[in-house]
Design a protein around this motif. Structure first.
Motif, short mmCIF file in Angstrom:
data_model
loop_
_atom_site.label_atom_id
_atom_site.label_comp_id
_atom_site.label_asym_id
_atom_site.label_seq_id
_atom_site.Cartn_x
_atom_site.Cartn_y
_atom_site.Cartn_z
N MET A 63 0.83 -1.18 0.00
CA MET A 63 0.00 0.00 0.00
C MET A 63 0.87 1.25 0.00
O MET A 63 0.54 2.20 -0.70
CB MET A 63 -0.92 0.02 1.22
N HIS A 64 1.95 1.22 0.74
CA HIS A 64 2.81 2.40 0.83
C HIS A 64 3.41 2.74 -0.52
O HIS A 64 3.64 3.91 -0.83
CB HIS A 64 3.92 2.19 1.88
N SER A 65 3.65 1.73 -1.36
CA SER A 65 4.25 1.99 -2.66
C SER A 65 3.22 2.49 -3.67
O SER A 65 3.58 2.89 -4.77
CB SER A 65 4.92 0.73 -3.19
N SER B 218 -6.18 0.44 -1.47
CA SER B 218 -6.68 0.34 -0.09
C SER B 218 -6.25 -0.98 0.52
O SER B 218 -5.78 -1.89 -0.18
CB SER B 218 -8.21 0.43 -0.08
N ALA B 219 -6.43 -1.07 1.83
CA ALA B 219 -6.12 -2.32 2.52
C ALA B 219 -7.02 -3.44 2.02
O ALA B 219 -6.60 -4.60 1.91
CB ALA B 219 -6.26 -2.13 4.02
N ALA C 269 -4.17 -10.76 -1.85
CA ALA C 269 -3.44 -11.77 -1.07
C ALA C 269 -4.25 -13.07 -1.01
O ALA C 269 -3.70 -14.16 -1.17
CB ALA C 269 -3.16 -11.25 0.34
N VAL C 270 -5.55 -12.96 -0.81
CA VAL C 270 -6.41 -14.15 -0.75
C VAL C 270 -6.44 -14.85 -2.10
O VAL C 270 -6.33 -16.07 -2.19
CB VAL C 270 -7.83 -13.78 -0.27
#
Length: 68
Positions: free
Chosen positions: A1-3, A8-9, A16-17
């Motif tokens: 997220m920072h990149s 959003s999360a 990821a899922v």
């Protein structure tokens, strides 16, 4: 997220899922009575069982109630 790769999360977790599910082998299902796959495979037999039950029910005249 920072990149900035994910907006959003929620998007990060969803990705990821998806990645996890692609890497994981499919779960083995039990072919027992609770298996939807078994029922799908035996659809014709199940249809005949239901049709036979309806035929037998119609033959049971004691179920008829005369309300007149």
């Amino acid at each position: 997220m920072h990149s900035g790769h994910f907006a959003s999360a929620d998007k990060l977790v969803a990705q990821a899922v998806r990645s996890f599910l692609r890497q994981s082998p499919p779960a083995q299902t039990d072919p027992g009575l609770g298996s939807i796959g078994s029922m799908r495979d035996a659809a014709d037999e199940l249809d005949e069982i239901v049709a036979d039950a309806y035929r037998k029910r119609r033959e049971e005249t004691w179920r008829d109630i005369n309300v007149e």
